[in-house]
Design a protein around this motif. Structure first.
Motif, PDB file in Angstrom:
ATOM      1  N   THR B  25       0.842  -1.189   0.000  1.00  0.00           N
ATOM      2  CA  THR B  25       0.000   0.000   0.000  1.00  0.00           C
ATOM      3  C   THR B  25       0.887   1.252   0.000  1.00  0.00           C
ATOM      4  N   GLN B  26       0.464   2.235  -0.768  1.00  0.00           N
ATOM      5  CA  GLN B  26       1.217   3.493  -0.777  1.00  0.00           C
ATOM      6  C   GLN B  26       0.999   4.192   0.567  1.00  0.00           C
ATOM      7  N   GLN B  27       2.075   4.529   1.258  1.00  0.00           N
ATOM      8  CA  GLN B  27       1.974   5.058   2.616  1.00  0.00           C
ATOM      9  C   GLN B  27       1.729   6.564   2.632  1.00  0.00           C
ATOM     10  N   PRO B  28       0.770   6.990   3.470  1.00  0.00           N
ATOM     11  CA  PRO B  28       0.485   8.426   3.552  1.00  0.00           C
ATOM     12  C   PRO B  28       1.608   9.213   4.256  1.00  0.00           C
ATOM     13  N   ASN B  29       2.390   8.558   5.078  1.00  0.00           N
ATOM     14  CA  ASN B  29       3.498   9.228   5.759  1.00  0.00           C
ATOM     15  C   ASN B  29       4.709   9.232   4.813  1.00  0.00           C
ATOM     16  N   THR B  32       7.815   7.257   5.716  1.00  0.00           N
ATOM     17  CA  THR B  32       7.569   5.817   5.622  1.00  0.00           C
ATOM     18  C   THR B  32       7.559   5.394   4.157  1.00  0.00           C
ATOM     19  N   VAL B  36       9.565   2.521   1.896  1.00  0.00           N
ATOM     20  CA  VAL B  36       8.889   1.557   1.026  1.00  0.00           C
ATOM     21  C   VAL B  36       9.453   1.655  -0.394  1.00  0.00           C
TER      22      VAL B  36
END
Lengths: 250, 192
Positions: B25-29, B32, B36
Protein backbone atom coordinates in the motif's frame (compact mmCIF):
# COMPACT_ATOMS: atom_id res chain seq x y z
CA UNK A 1 47.88 21.01 98.06
CA UNK A 2 50.12 19.63 95.48
CA UNK A 3 48.94 20.16 91.99
CA UNK A 4 50.42 18.04 89.28
CA UNK A 5 51.22 20.98 87.16
CA UNK A 6 52.36 23.11 90.01
CA UNK A 7 52.31 26.80 89.66
CA UNK A 8 54.30 29.46 87.94
CA UNK A 9 56.02 29.72 84.60
CA UNK A 10 57.49 26.21 84.74
CA UNK A 11 53.98 24.78 85.12
CA UNK A 12 52.81 26.62 82.04
CA UNK A 13 55.75 25.17 80.14
CA UNK A 14 54.87 21.69 81.35
CA UNK A 15 51.24 22.18 80.34
CA UNK A 16 52.25 23.12 76.83
CA UNK A 17 54.56 20.12 76.72
CA UNK A 18 51.79 17.66 77.55
CA UNK A 19 49.45 19.30 75.05
CA UNK A 20 52.05 18.75 72.33
CA UNK A 21 52.49 15.15 73.39
CA UNK A 22 48.78 14.54 73.15
CA UNK A 23 48.64 16.09 69.72
CA UNK A 24 51.53 13.90 68.62
CA UNK A 25 49.86 10.84 69.97
CA UNK A 26 46.62 11.66 68.18
CA UNK A 27 48.46 12.23 64.95
CA UNK A 28 50.18 8.94 65.35
CA UNK A 29 46.91 7.20 66.03
CA UNK A 30 45.10 8.62 63.04
CA UNK A 31 48.15 8.00 60.89
CA UNK A 32 48.12 4.36 61.85
CA UNK A 33 44.41 4.24 61.18
CA UNK A 34 44.91 5.68 57.69
CA UNK A 35 47.74 3.25 57.10
CA UNK A 36 45.53 0.46 58.22
CA UNK A 37 42.80 1.58 55.85
CA UNK A 38 45.29 1.88 53.04
CA UNK A 39 46.54 -1.61 53.59
CA UNK A 40 42.98 -2.87 53.74
CA UNK A 41 42.14 -1.09 50.54
CA UNK A 42 45.25 -2.52 48.95
CA UNK A 43 44.28 -5.95 50.10
CA UNK A 44 40.80 -5.46 48.72
CA UNK A 45 42.20 -4.17 45.49
CA UNK A 46 44.52 -7.14 45.12
CA UNK A 47 41.74 -9.53 45.98
CA UNK A 48 39.45 -7.90 43.45
CA UNK A 49 42.19 -7.87 40.86
CA UNK A 50 42.78 -11.54 41.45
CA UNK A 51 39.06 -12.19 41.29
CA UNK A 52 38.75 -10.14 38.15
CA UNK A 53 41.68 -11.72 36.38
CA UNK A 54 40.59 -15.22 37.21
CA UNK A 55 36.92 -14.62 36.44
CA UNK A 56 37.18 -12.02 33.71
CA UNK A 57 36.29 -14.39 30.93
CA UNK A 58 33.44 -15.85 32.94
CA UNK A 59 32.10 -12.37 33.64
CA UNK A 60 32.19 -11.61 29.96
CA UNK A 61 30.75 -14.85 28.73
CA UNK A 62 28.38 -16.14 31.35
CA UNK A 63 25.25 -14.03 31.74
CA UNK A 64 24.20 -15.60 35.07
CA UNK A 65 27.62 -15.07 36.61
CA UNK A 66 27.73 -11.53 35.26
CA UNK A 67 24.37 -10.82 36.79
CA UNK A 68 25.49 -12.20 40.15
CA UNK A 69 28.66 -10.12 39.99
CA UNK A 70 26.74 -6.97 39.22
CA UNK A 71 24.32 -7.69 42.06
CA UNK A 72 27.24 -8.13 44.42
CA UNK A 73 28.72 -4.86 43.26
CA UNK A 74 25.53 -2.94 43.77
CA UNK A 75 24.87 -4.50 47.19
CA UNK A 76 28.25 -3.29 48.50
CA UNK A 77 27.55 0.07 46.92
CA UNK A 78 30.04 0.12 44.09
CA UNK A 79 29.35 0.54 40.46
CA UNK A 80 31.76 -1.37 38.25
CA UNK A 81 31.36 1.36 35.69
CA UNK A 82 31.79 4.33 38.02
CA UNK A 83 34.98 6.30 38.03
CA UNK A 84 36.43 9.65 37.18
CA UNK A 85 37.48 8.90 33.66
CA UNK A 86 37.32 6.01 31.24
CA UNK A 87 35.31 3.94 33.65
CA UNK A 88 37.82 4.17 36.54
CA UNK A 89 40.07 1.42 37.83
CA UNK A 90 37.19 -0.93 38.38
CA UNK A 91 36.48 -0.90 34.72
CA UNK A 92 40.16 -1.12 33.83
CA UNK A 93 40.59 -4.05 36.12
CA UNK A 94 37.60 -5.94 34.87
CA UNK A 95 37.35 -4.80 31.33
CA UNK A 96 33.64 -4.63 32.14
CA UNK A 97 33.41 -1.00 31.11
CA UNK A 98 34.62 -1.65 27.60
CA UNK A 99 32.37 -4.62 27.37
CA UNK A 100 29.36 -2.60 28.44
CA UNK A 101 30.16 0.30 26.11
CA UNK A 102 30.73 -2.09 23.26
CA UNK A 103 27.32 -3.59 23.89
CA UNK A 104 25.91 -0.07 24.01
CA UNK A 105 27.32 0.69 20.58
CA UNK A 106 25.82 -2.53 19.23
CA UNK A 107 22.44 -1.62 20.68
CA UNK A 108 22.60 1.76 18.99
CA UNK A 109 23.60 0.03 15.77
CA UNK A 110 20.57 -2.26 15.85
CA UNK A 111 18.16 0.48 16.93
CA UNK A 112 19.31 2.87 14.22
CA UNK A 113 19.38 0.28 11.46
CA UNK A 114 15.87 -0.96 12.26
CA UNK A 115 14.44 2.49 12.92
CA UNK A 116 13.18 2.96 9.40
CA UNK A 117 10.97 -0.07 9.64
CA UNK A 118 9.83 0.14 13.26
CA UNK A 119 9.68 3.89 13.79
CA UNK A 120 12.17 3.78 16.64
CA UNK A 121 10.44 1.31 18.94
CA UNK A 122 11.79 -2.20 19.15
CA UNK A 123 10.71 -5.13 21.25
CA UNK A 124 13.30 -6.17 23.84
CA UNK A 125 13.41 -9.80 22.74
CA UNK A 126 13.91 -8.73 19.13
CA UNK A 127 16.68 -6.33 20.16
CA UNK A 128 18.46 -9.02 22.16
CA UNK A 129 18.12 -11.39 19.21
CA UNK A 130 19.54 -8.91 16.71
CA UNK A 131 22.37 -7.79 19.01
CA UNK A 132 23.29 -11.42 19.64
CA UNK A 133 23.33 -12.00 15.89
CA UNK A 134 25.51 -8.93 15.39
CA UNK A 135 27.99 -10.09 18.05
CA UNK A 136 28.40 -13.52 16.56
CA UNK A 137 28.25 -16.83 18.35
CA UNK A 138 31.67 -16.68 20.00
CA UNK A 139 30.88 -13.53 21.99
CA UNK A 140 28.60 -15.42 24.36
CA UNK A 141 24.98 -14.78 25.18
CA UNK A 142 23.60 -11.52 26.47
CA UNK A 143 20.49 -10.97 28.52
CA UNK A 144 17.83 -8.30 28.89
CA UNK A 145 19.57 -7.26 32.07
CA UNK A 146 22.76 -6.49 30.13
CA UNK A 147 20.82 -4.48 27.58
CA UNK A 148 19.06 -2.44 30.25
CA UNK A 149 22.42 -1.73 31.91
CA UNK A 150 24.04 -0.70 28.64
CA UNK A 151 21.16 1.58 27.82
CA UNK A 152 21.80 3.32 31.14
CA UNK A 153 25.40 3.93 30.11
CA UNK A 154 24.09 5.58 26.95
CA UNK A 155 22.15 8.07 29.03
CA UNK A 156 24.87 10.78 29.15
CA UNK A 157 24.79 10.92 25.36
CA UNK A 158 21.28 12.32 25.56
CA UNK A 159 20.11 10.19 22.67
CA UNK A 160 16.90 9.39 24.51
CA UNK A 161 17.25 5.61 24.61
CA UNK A 162 14.74 4.28 27.05
CA UNK A 163 13.15 1.05 28.15
CA UNK A 164 9.38 1.26 28.32
CA UNK A 165 6.98 -1.41 29.37
CA UNK A 166 3.90 -1.86 27.27
CA UNK A 167 1.32 -4.44 28.23
CA UNK A 168 3.88 -6.52 30.08
CA UNK A 169 6.30 -6.48 27.19
CA UNK A 170 9.52 -4.50 27.39
CA UNK A 171 10.22 -2.25 24.44
CA UNK A 172 13.25 -0.09 23.76
CA UNK A 173 12.56 3.32 22.39
CA UNK A 174 15.36 5.00 20.49
CA UNK A 175 13.65 8.23 19.50
CA UNK A 176 12.93 11.14 21.77
CA UNK A 177 9.21 10.85 21.67
CA UNK A 178 6.73 10.25 24.43
CA UNK A 179 4.41 7.35 23.91
CA UNK A 180 1.04 8.53 25.12
CA UNK A 181 -1.32 6.23 26.96
CA UNK A 182 -3.45 5.42 23.93
CA UNK A 183 -0.42 4.52 21.87
CA UNK A 184 0.79 2.22 24.61
CA UNK A 185 -2.55 0.39 24.51
CA UNK A 186 -2.39 0.14 20.71
CA UNK A 187 1.13 -1.26 20.93
CA UNK A 188 0.07 -3.81 23.52
CA UNK A 189 -2.89 -5.00 21.44
CA UNK A 190 -0.83 -5.11 18.27
CA UNK A 191 1.68 -7.36 20.02
CA UNK A 192 -1.02 -10.01 20.34
CA UNK A 193 -1.77 -10.14 16.64
CA UNK A 194 1.65 -9.93 15.03
CA UNK A 195 1.36 -6.18 14.52
CA UNK A 196 -2.03 -6.08 12.80
CA UNK A 197 -4.58 -3.69 14.27
CA UNK A 198 -7.88 -2.16 13.17
CA UNK A 199 -10.07 0.54 14.70
CA UNK A 200 -12.79 -2.00 15.53
CA UNK A 201 -10.43 -3.98 17.77
CA UNK A 202 -9.90 -0.92 19.91
CA UNK A 203 -13.62 -0.14 19.97
CA UNK A 204 -14.64 -3.71 20.84
CA UNK A 205 -11.96 -4.59 23.33
CA UNK A 206 -11.18 -1.29 24.99
CA UNK A 207 -14.56 0.41 24.67
CA UNK A 208 -13.07 3.36 22.82
CA UNK A 209 -15.17 5.54 20.58
CA UNK A 210 -14.55 5.20 16.86
CA UNK A 211 -13.12 8.74 16.85
CA UNK A 212 -10.63 8.02 19.60
CA UNK A 213 -9.46 4.84 17.90
CA UNK A 214 -9.16 6.63 14.60
CA UNK A 215 -7.21 9.53 16.10
CA UNK A 216 -4.78 7.28 17.96
CA UNK A 217 -4.04 5.15 14.90
CA UNK A 218 -3.85 8.13 12.60
CA UNK A 219 -1.32 9.84 14.84
CA UNK A 220 0.84 6.75 14.93
CA UNK A 221 0.61 6.48 11.16
CA UNK A 222 1.02 10.07 10.05
CA UNK A 223 2.82 11.87 12.85
CA UNK A 224 5.07 9.22 14.37
CA UNK A 225 5.60 6.71 11.58
CA UNK A 226 5.11 3.89 14.09
CA UNK A 227 2.79 1.95 11.85
CA UNK A 228 2.12 1.25 8.20
CA UNK A 229 -1.19 1.33 6.39
CA UNK A 230 -2.65 -1.62 4.50
CA UNK A 231 -5.58 -0.89 2.19
CA UNK A 232 -5.85 -4.30 0.56
CA UNK A 233 -7.32 -6.23 3.45
CA UNK A 234 -10.41 -8.32 2.69
CA UNK A 235 -12.35 -7.40 5.84
CA UNK A 236 -11.36 -3.83 6.59
CA UNK A 237 -10.70 -0.80 4.44
CA UNK A 238 -7.86 0.39 6.58
CA UNK A 239 -5.65 -1.99 8.51
CA UNK A 240 -2.74 -0.65 10.50
CA UNK A 241 0.44 -2.61 11.05
CA UNK A 242 2.63 -1.68 13.98
CA UNK A 243 6.03 -2.46 12.57
CA UNK A 244 7.78 -2.95 15.91
CA UNK A 245 5.28 -5.69 16.78
CA UNK A 246 5.82 -7.56 13.52
CA UNK A 247 8.10 -10.58 13.54
CA UNK A 248 10.80 -10.12 10.93
CA UNK A 249 12.85 -13.10 10.03
CA UNK A 250 15.73 -11.36 8.31
CA UNK B 1 3.44 -14.96 12.30
CA UNK B 2 7.00 -14.40 11.20
CA UNK B 3 7.68 -12.58 7.96
CA UNK B 4 10.13 -14.63 5.97
CA UNK B 5 12.04 -14.41 2.75
CA UNK B 6 10.71 -16.22 -0.28
CA UNK B 7 12.36 -17.70 -3.34
CA UNK B 8 10.29 -17.26 -6.49
CA UNK B 9 9.91 -19.98 -9.10
CA UNK B 10 12.50 -18.22 -11.24
CA UNK B 11 14.92 -18.44 -8.32
CA UNK B 12 14.86 -14.83 -7.14
CA UNK B 13 15.08 -14.34 -3.38
CA UNK B 14 12.51 -11.83 -2.18
CA UNK B 15 13.29 -10.09 1.14
CA UNK B 16 11.04 -10.65 4.15
CA UNK B 17 9.47 -7.21 3.73
CA UNK B 18 7.82 -8.56 0.60
CA UNK B 19 5.66 -10.74 2.86
CA UNK B 20 4.41 -7.76 4.87
CA UNK B 21 0.85 -6.85 3.81
CA UNK B 22 1.25 -3.04 4.19
CA UNK B 23 4.30 -3.08 1.90
CA UNK B 24 1.86 -3.14 -1.02
CA UNK B 25 0.00 0.00 0.00
CA UNK B 26 1.22 3.49 -0.78
CA UNK B 27 1.97 5.06 2.62
CA UNK B 28 0.48 8.43 3.55
CA UNK B 29 3.50 9.23 5.76
CA UNK B 30 6.17 10.51 3.39
CA UNK B 31 9.16 9.26 5.33
CA UNK B 32 7.57 5.82 5.62
CA UNK B 33 6.86 5.88 1.90
CA UNK B 34 10.50 6.76 1.26
CA UNK B 35 11.46 3.51 3.02
CA UNK B 36 8.89 1.56 1.03
CA UNK B 37 10.08 3.11 -2.26
CA UNK B 38 13.68 2.31 -1.45
CA UNK B 39 12.86 -1.34 -0.79
CA UNK B 40 10.77 -1.59 -3.97
CA UNK B 41 13.55 0.00 -6.00
CA UNK B 42 16.02 -2.53 -4.69
CA UNK B 43 13.66 -5.42 -5.45
CA UNK B 44 12.83 -4.14 -8.95
CA UNK B 45 16.45 -3.56 -9.98
CA UNK B 46 17.56 -6.85 -8.44
CA UNK B 47 14.83 -8.78 -10.21
CA UNK B 48 15.51 -7.03 -13.52
CA UNK B 49 19.16 -7.99 -13.27
CA UNK B 50 18.21 -11.54 -12.29
CA UNK B 51 15.97 -12.00 -15.33
CA UNK B 52 17.75 -9.53 -17.63
CA UNK B 53 14.65 -7.39 -18.00
CA UNK B 54 15.27 -3.94 -19.41
CA UNK B 55 11.83 -2.38 -19.51
CA UNK B 56 9.14 -1.88 -16.93
CA UNK B 57 5.67 -0.57 -17.75
CA UNK B 58 2.76 0.46 -15.57
CA UNK B 59 0.75 -2.24 -17.35
CA UNK B 60 2.98 -4.81 -15.69
CA UNK B 61 1.20 -3.99 -12.44
CA UNK B 62 -2.23 -3.69 -14.09
CA UNK B 63 -2.62 -7.01 -15.86
CA UNK B 64 -1.44 -10.39 -14.69
CA UNK B 65 0.57 -12.71 -16.88
CA UNK B 66 3.59 -10.51 -17.51
CA UNK B 67 7.24 -10.85 -16.58
CA UNK B 68 6.80 -9.10 -13.28
CA UNK B 69 4.03 -11.14 -11.63
CA UNK B 70 6.34 -12.86 -9.17
CA UNK B 71 7.38 -9.51 -7.79
CA UNK B 72 4.29 -7.35 -8.09
CA UNK B 73 1.89 -9.99 -6.82
CA UNK B 74 2.15 -11.87 -3.58
CA UNK B 75 -0.53 -14.56 -3.74
CA UNK B 76 0.49 -15.96 -0.36
CA UNK B 77 -0.85 -12.88 1.39
CA UNK B 78 -3.22 -11.81 -1.36
CA UNK B 79 -1.62 -8.45 -2.04
CA UNK B 80 -0.45 -6.74 -5.21
CA UNK B 81 1.36 -3.57 -6.14
CA UNK B 82 -1.17 -1.10 -7.52
CA UNK B 83 -0.43 0.85 -10.72
CA UNK B 84 -0.53 4.24 -8.98
CA UNK B 85 1.96 3.06 -6.41
CA UNK B 86 4.25 1.76 -9.14
CA UNK B 87 4.03 5.11 -10.88
CA UNK B 88 5.27 6.83 -7.69
CA UNK B 89 8.13 4.36 -7.42
CA UNK B 90 9.11 4.86 -11.07
CA UNK B 91 9.11 8.64 -10.58
CA UNK B 92 11.50 8.26 -7.67
CA UNK B 93 13.75 5.91 -9.67
CA UNK B 94 13.82 8.29 -12.62
CA UNK B 95 14.74 11.11 -10.23
CA UNK B 96 17.68 9.12 -8.91
CA UNK B 97 18.91 7.97 -12.34
CA UNK B 98 18.06 4.38 -11.51
CA UNK B 99 15.83 4.38 -14.60
CA UNK B 100 14.79 6.73 -17.43
CA UNK B 101 11.43 7.21 -19.02
CA UNK B 102 11.60 5.45 -22.36
CA UNK B 103 10.31 6.72 -24.68
CA UNK B 104 10.82 10.15 -23.12
CA UNK B 105 7.99 12.56 -22.31
CA UNK B 106 5.65 9.99 -20.76
CA UNK B 107 5.53 8.34 -17.36
CA UNK B 108 4.17 4.87 -18.03
CA UNK B 109 7.30 3.01 -19.10
CA UNK B 110 10.91 3.10 -18.10
CA UNK B 111 14.24 1.70 -19.17
CA UNK B 112 15.82 0.22 -16.06
CA UNK B 113 19.40 1.04 -15.17
CA UNK B 114 20.41 -2.03 -13.20
CA UNK B 115 23.70 -1.12 -14.81
CA UNK B 116 24.27 2.56 -15.44
CA UNK B 117 25.10 3.53 -19.08
CA UNK B 118 28.70 4.22 -17.97
CA UNK B 119 28.96 0.67 -16.66
CA UNK B 120 27.42 -0.72 -19.84
CA UNK B 121 30.03 1.22 -21.84
CA UNK B 122 32.81 -0.54 -19.92
CA UNK B 123 31.14 -3.94 -20.29
CA UNK B 124 30.79 -3.33 -24.01
CA UNK B 125 34.40 -2.24 -24.46
CA UNK B 126 35.72 -5.19 -22.47
CA UNK B 127 33.61 -7.62 -24.47
CA UNK B 128 34.70 -6.17 -27.83
CA UNK B 129 38.31 -6.37 -26.75
CA UNK B 130 38.06 -9.95 -25.45
CA UNK B 131 36.36 -11.18 -28.62
CA UNK B 132 38.92 -9.57 -30.90
CA UNK B 133 36.63 -7.10 -32.61
CA UNK B 134 38.78 -4.04 -32.07
CA UNK B 135 39.13 -1.77 -35.10
CA UNK B 136 36.59 -3.71 -37.16
CA UNK B 137 33.18 -2.40 -38.00
CA UNK B 138 30.35 -4.13 -36.14
CA UNK B 139 26.63 -3.86 -36.68
CA UNK B 140 24.28 -3.37 -33.76
CA UNK B 141 22.78 -6.76 -34.50
CA UNK B 142 26.17 -8.42 -34.03
CA UNK B 143 26.36 -6.88 -30.59
CA UNK B 144 22.81 -7.48 -29.41
CA UNK B 145 22.50 -10.99 -30.87
CA UNK B 146 25.95 -12.58 -30.90
CA UNK B 147 26.17 -16.29 -31.79
CA UNK B 148 27.68 -16.98 -28.37
CA UNK B 149 25.68 -15.43 -25.55
CA UNK B 150 27.43 -12.39 -24.09
CA UNK B 151 26.82 -9.97 -21.25
CA UNK B 152 25.27 -7.72 -23.89
CA UNK B 153 22.86 -10.22 -25.40
CA UNK B 154 19.44 -8.65 -25.72
CA UNK B 155 20.51 -5.15 -24.74
CA UNK B 156 17.99 -2.65 -26.13
CA UNK B 157 19.28 -0.45 -28.91
CA UNK B 158 18.51 2.74 -27.02
CA UNK B 159 20.77 1.63 -24.18
CA UNK B 160 23.46 0.41 -26.57
CA UNK B 161 23.49 3.82 -28.27
CA UNK B 162 23.97 5.53 -24.92
CA UNK B 163 26.89 3.25 -24.09
CA UNK B 164 28.51 3.83 -27.49
CA UNK B 165 28.06 7.59 -27.12
CA UNK B 166 29.94 7.43 -23.81
CA UNK B 167 32.80 5.48 -25.42
CA UNK B 168 32.83 7.90 -28.37
CA UNK B 169 33.43 10.81 -25.98
CA UNK B 170 36.75 9.30 -24.95
CA UNK B 171 37.63 8.26 -28.51
CA UNK B 172 37.10 4.57 -27.85
CA UNK B 173 34.28 4.13 -30.35
CA UNK B 174 33.06 5.71 -33.55
CA UNK B 175 29.55 5.57 -35.00
CA UNK B 176 29.39 4.78 -38.65
CA UNK B 177 26.20 5.52 -40.60
CA UNK B 178 25.25 2.98 -43.25
CA UNK B 179 22.24 2.50 -45.47
CA UNK B 180 21.20 -0.83 -43.98
CA UNK B 181 21.54 0.21 -40.35
CA UNK B 182 24.18 1.81 -38.20
CA UNK B 183 27.54 0.32 -37.42
CA UNK B 184 30.21 1.05 -34.91
CA UNK B 185 33.96 0.71 -34.74
CA UNK B 186 35.85 0.31 -31.45
CA UNK B 187 39.37 1.37 -30.56
CA UNK B 188 41.61 -0.02 -27.85
CA UNK B 189 42.16 3.31 -26.16
CA UNK B 190 41.35 6.96 -26.62
CA UNK B 191 43.44 9.63 -28.30
CA UNK B 192 42.96 8.77 -31.98
Amino acid sequence: MHRLGGVGLAAFERHEQSKRSFAELSNELSQSQVDHLHSQLNQFRTALARFASSHRETIKNDPTFRHAFQQMCSSIGVDPLAGPRKGGWWAELLGIGDWQYELGVQIVDVCVSTRERNGGVIEMAELVRLVTKLRGVSAGTITEDDVVRSIKTLHPLGAGYQVVEVGGIKMVRSVVKELDEDQAIVLALAQESGGRIVEDTLVDRKGWTQERAHAALDNMLLRDGLCWLDEQDKQHDRVYWVTSAMQWEA
Amino acid sequence: MALSTHTTSSGYLLPSIHSAPPFFTQQPNSSTQAVVTEHWTRIILGYARHRRLFFLRIEDAEVAGGDWDEVFRNERINRRLLPDHLQTILASMAGKSQAVYEPPKQTRAVLLYWRRPEEWAEVLHTWVSSTGHMNTIMTFYEITDPPVESPLSGIPEVLLRKAIAILAKTGRAQMIGAADGDGVRFFASGGK
